[in-house]
Write a protein that holds these residues in place. Structure first.
Motif, PDB file in Angstrom:
ATOM      1  N   ALA A   1      32.134  18.642  16.605  1.00 23.19           N
ATOM      2  CA  ALA A   1      30.696  18.936  16.584  1.00 23.19           C
ATOM      3  C   ALA A   1      29.893  17.823  17.246  1.00 23.19           C
ATOM      4  CB  ALA A   1      30.225  19.135  15.144  1.00 23.19           C
ATOM      5  N   PHE A   2      30.183  16.570  16.915  1.00 25.61           N
ATOM      6  CA  PHE A   2      29.380  15.461  17.423  1.00 25.61           C
ATOM      7  C   PHE A   2      29.784  15.050  18.835  1.00 25.61           C
ATOM      8  CE2 PHE A   2      29.172  14.253  12.709  1.00 25.61           C
ATOM      9  CZ  PHE A   2      28.072  15.069  12.529  1.00 25.61           C
ATOM     10  N   LEU A   3      31.072  15.085  19.145  1.00 24.01           N
ATOM     11  CA  LEU A   3      31.537  14.651  20.465  1.00 24.01           C
ATOM     12  C   LEU A   3      31.693  15.821  21.426  1.00 24.01           C
ATOM     13  CD1 LEU A   3      34.289  12.111  19.354  1.00 24.01           C
ATOM     14  CD2 LEU A   3      31.914  11.635  19.944  1.00 24.01           C
ATOM     15  N   GLY A   4      32.255  16.945  20.910  1.00 28.41           N
ATOM     16  CA  GLY A   4      32.508  18.081  21.792  1.00 28.41           C
ATOM     17  C   GLY A   4      31.245  18.757  22.278  1.00 28.41           C
ATOM     18  N   LEU A   5      30.277  18.968  21.383  1.00 27.91           N
ATOM     19  CA  LEU A   5      29.043  19.643  21.781  1.00 27.91           C
ATOM     20  C   LEU A   5      28.230  18.792  22.751  1.00 27.91           C
ATOM     21  CD1 LEU A   5      27.862  21.247  18.411  1.00 27.91           C
ATOM     22  CD2 LEU A   5      29.018  22.345  20.318  1.00 27.91           C
ATOM     23  N   LYS A   6      28.340  17.479  22.647  1.00 26.54           N
ATOM     24  CA  LYS A   6      27.632  16.586  23.555  1.00 26.54           C
ATOM     25  C   LYS A   6      28.454  16.247  24.809  1.00 26.54           C
ATOM     26  CE  LYS A   6      23.720  15.887  21.453  1.00 26.54           C
ATOM     27  NZ  LYS A   6      22.428  16.175  22.108  1.00 26.54           N
ATOM     28  N   SER A   7      29.696  16.714  24.836  1.00 30.71           N
ATOM     29  CA  SER A   7      30.596  16.493  25.989  1.00 30.71           C
ATOM     30  C   SER A   7      30.798  14.999  26.278  1.00 30.71           C
ATOM     31  CB  SER A   7      30.054  17.206  27.233  1.00 30.71           C
ATOM     32  OG  SER A   7      30.023  18.594  27.035  1.00 30.71           O
ATOM     33  N   TYR A   8      30.922  14.207  25.213  1.00 32.46           N
ATOM     34  CA  TYR A   8      31.259  12.793  25.386  1.00 32.46           C
ATOM     35  C   TYR A   8      32.781  12.674  25.481  1.00 32.46           C
ATOM     36  CZ  TYR A   8      26.422  11.727  24.062  1.00 32.46           C
ATOM     37  OH  TYR A   8      25.054  11.647  24.020  1.00 32.46           O
ATOM     38  N   LYS A   9      33.327  13.016  26.648  1.00 33.80           N
ATOM     39  CA  LYS A   9      34.777  13.085  26.797  1.00 33.80           C
ATOM     40  C   LYS A   9      35.438  11.722  26.696  1.00 33.80           C
ATOM     41  CE  LYS A   9      34.770  17.326  29.519  1.00 33.80           C
ATOM     42  NZ  LYS A   9      35.201  18.003  30.765  1.00 33.80           N
ATOM     43  N   ASP A  10      34.710  10.669  27.016  1.00 31.94           N
ATOM     44  CA  ASP A  10      35.298   9.330  26.911  1.00 31.94           C
ATOM     45  C   ASP A  10      35.516   8.913  25.458  1.00 31.94           C
ATOM     46  OD1 ASP A  10      35.383   9.029  29.625  1.00 31.94           O
ATOM     47  OD2 ASP A  10      33.433   8.031  29.763  1.00 31.94           O
ATOM     48  N   LEU A  11      34.890   9.614  24.512  1.00 31.94           N
ATOM     49  CA  LEU A  11      35.048   9.289  23.091  1.00 31.94           C
ATOM     50  C   LEU A  11      35.929  10.299  22.358  1.00 31.94           C
ATOM     51  CD1 LEU A  11      31.403   8.236  22.096  1.00 31.94           C
ATOM     52  CD2 LEU A  11      33.321   6.760  22.703  1.00 31.94           C
ATOM     53  N   PHE A  12      36.507  11.245  23.070  1.00 34.15           N
ATOM     54  CA  PHE A  12      37.326  12.276  22.419  1.00 34.15           C
ATOM     55  C   PHE A  12      38.471  11.629  21.648  1.00 34.15           C
ATOM     56  CE2 PHE A  12      36.572  16.508  24.839  1.00 34.15           C
ATOM     57  CZ  PHE A  12      35.253  16.462  24.443  1.00 34.15           C
ATOM     58  N   THR A  13      38.689  12.127  20.429  1.00 35.66           N
ATOM     59  CA  THR A  13      39.843  11.702  19.644  1.00 35.66           C
ATOM     60  C   THR A  13      41.035  12.592  19.970  1.00 35.66           C
ATOM     61  OG1 THR A  13      39.130  13.109  17.809  1.00 35.66           O
ATOM     62  CG2 THR A  13      38.389  10.816  17.791  1.00 35.66           C
ATOM     63  N   LEU A  14      42.176  12.256  19.427  1.00 28.76           N
ATOM     64  CA  LEU A  14      43.397  13.012  19.748  1.00 28.76           C
ATOM     65  C   LEU A  14      43.290  14.499  19.396  1.00 28.76           C
ATOM     66  CD1 LEU A  14      46.545  10.822  19.009  1.00 28.76           C
ATOM     67  CD2 LEU A  14      45.976  12.036  21.099  1.00 28.76           C
ATOM     68  N   PRO A  15      42.820  14.872  18.192  1.00 28.21           N
ATOM     69  CA  PRO A  15      42.736  16.313  17.896  1.00 28.21           C
ATOM     70  C   PRO A  15      41.862  17.077  18.891  1.00 28.21           C
ATOM     71  CG  PRO A  15      42.524  15.047  15.873  1.00 28.21           C
ATOM     72  CD  PRO A  15      42.489  14.067  17.001  1.00 28.21           C
ATOM     73  N   ILE A  16      40.717  16.501  19.287  1.00 29.77           N
ATOM     74  CA  ILE A  16      39.845  17.190  20.248  1.00 29.77           C
ATOM     75  C   ILE A  16      40.487  17.197  21.632  1.00 29.77           C
ATOM     76  CG2 ILE A  16      37.524  17.292  21.207  1.00 29.77           C
ATOM     77  CD1 ILE A  16      36.548  15.668  18.931  1.00 29.77           C
ATOM     78  N   GLY A  17      41.074  16.067  22.036  1.00 31.62           N
ATOM     79  CA  GLY A  17      41.701  16.003  23.348  1.00 31.62           C
ATOM     80  C   GLY A  17      42.845  16.979  23.499  1.00 31.62           C
TER      81      GLY A  17
END
Length: 431
Positions: free
Chosen positions: A367-383
């Protein structure tokens, strides 16, 4: 008295171990094996070399081109629909005259057929008695005619208001399809679609199978989970000590209400937390988003951390702290020199618990990283989830990354196993 192992108990023990292996270990092995073999081509390399290659790829030690890793077939499968659509749009937008012929020969006929089908349906459902069906349908497509009025009246009793509006709008589109304004607008829209498909083609060609920043995702997960677990542990130590040692008004109420937050699931509190962060402007920068996500992880783990450490601190005799205070230690010194060393098993257990929650968390991070498309901060589950949904998903590499993602937890459990066993059994027997 120690019971002897009878043959029946030996058989039951062996059966239990066999069932564990069958239901857990063997399916896990086949899951890894089959997942790695999903992209395996026996004509290119052996399966063992292919498996090793997957692990080397996720760590960035080697890189494969599209053709080497995927083969021409998969590239063609990804590009064929896009290239076909580009060819159609290029031919259609060659000139305004070509586009006009396309509208007349293709679009207009398709819309007229749709109108005729609707009128046919109304005639059948309403039971309208017509002498010449084809002539009646032809006249009903012209606004203002008697046949058109009959069809519109009967449509109101059969279809909804939206369906009737759709029919009239479609009829107006057919009437104005060859007007200069409609042709110019459609021509510009087709050229815009052509640019979108060309951009999609470029994106597919530029993406590479090796562009899976596994190490970056691994680092981000370690940072988020490690920092949040440390903060949660530090606050829990101070709070649990206050609950177990200090006397203040409302202590029991506060202590019992700590776990109240667990009555609400993550899906319930995610929306208000997200809205609050957006209104405060925290999610406008990657740094603020990362800090806020760590705070959310602390909120998730702190209640149980307080509860676990508070119960453990009560098992430590207060007389030891009193002796330290008499010797000149302050309250804070007694905590760090007496309570924490004696509570090391419980502290390690709480840290691993908090770390695992942050390591495996997906909902808030997406929700916080994916919706904002902060790909440099993606964690393993999101990546891993983003990679599995891309056009270049390689199941062998995805499975390799999933297996490697479990290694940090295994290492932590291995190094701290003696503290964990002590923490689980402490206080179980009164001595």
């Amino acid at each position: 008295m120690v019971r002897k192992k009878t043959p029946f108990r030996r058989v039951m023990f062996a059966l239990g171990i066999s069932l564990i292996c069958f239901f857990i270990l063997i399916p896990f092995y086949f899951m890894v094996h089959v997942s790695l073999k999903a992209d395996y081509d026996p004509n290119k390399m052996t399966f063992s070399d292919f498996t090793i290659r997957n692990y080397l790829e996720i760590f960035g030690l080697i890189q494969s081109s599209e053709t080497e890793f995927f083969g021409d077939e998969i590239i063609r499968a990804n590009l064929e629909p896009v290239l076909k659509r580009i060819d159609e749009l290029e031919e259609r937008t060659a000139s305004i005259e070509v586009y006009t012929r396309y509208v007349h020969d293709v679009q207009l006929k398709a819309k007229e057929k749709e109108l005729r089908d609707i009128v046919d349906l109304v005639i059948d459902f309403s039971g309208i008695d017509v002498t010449d069906r084809e002539e009646f349908i032809e006249n009903s497509l012209v606004p203002g005619t008697e046949e058109a009025s009959i069809i519109e009246e009967n449509m109101k009793t059969i279809f909804s208001a939206n369906d009737v509006k759709r029919f009239t709008d479609l009829r107006a589109e057919v009437d104005n399809a060859l007007s200069e304004e409609a042709l110019a607008a459609g021509f510009e829209k087709a050229k815009a679609q052509l640019k979108l498909f060309e951009a999609q083609k470029t994106k597919i060609l530029e993406e590479r199978a090796s562009e899976f920043p596994f190490l970056k995702y691994l680092r981000n997960s370690l940072i988020f989970a490690g920092i949040s677990a440390l903060i949660s542990l530090f606050v829990a130590i101070l709070g649990a000590y206050a609950f177990s040692r200090l006397r203040f008004k409302g202590r029991g109420l506060v202590q019992r209400s700590v776990l109240f937050v667990y009555l609400f699931g993550g899906t319930v509190i995610m929306v208000p937390l997200y809205q609050m962060a957006v209104k405060l402007g925290i999610l406008s920068t990657p740094f603020g988003t990362g800090v806020y996500l760590i705070m959310v992880y602390v909120i998730q783990t702190l209640p149980v951390s307080l509860y676990m450490l508070g119960n453990y601190f009560r098992t430590i005799p207060f007389s030891i702290e009193e002796a330290a205070i008499i010797d000149g230690c302050s309250r804070v010194q007694a905590i760090f020199k007496i309570v924490i060393p004696l509570s090391l098993p419980a502290i390690v257990t709480v840290y691993i618990y908090a770390f695992m929650i942050g390591w495996n968390e997906y909902l808030f991070a997406s929700a916080f990283l994916g919706l904002k498309s902060y790909k440099d901060l993606f964690t393993l589950p999101i990546g891993l989830n983003a990679f599995s949904g891309s056009a270049h998903a390689v199941w062998g590499r995805l499975m390799s990354a999933s297996v490697v993602s479990a290694i940090p937890i295994i290492i932590i459990f291995t190094l701290m196993q003696k503290y964990l066993t002590s923490g689980f059994t402490a206080g179980g027997v009164k001595e």
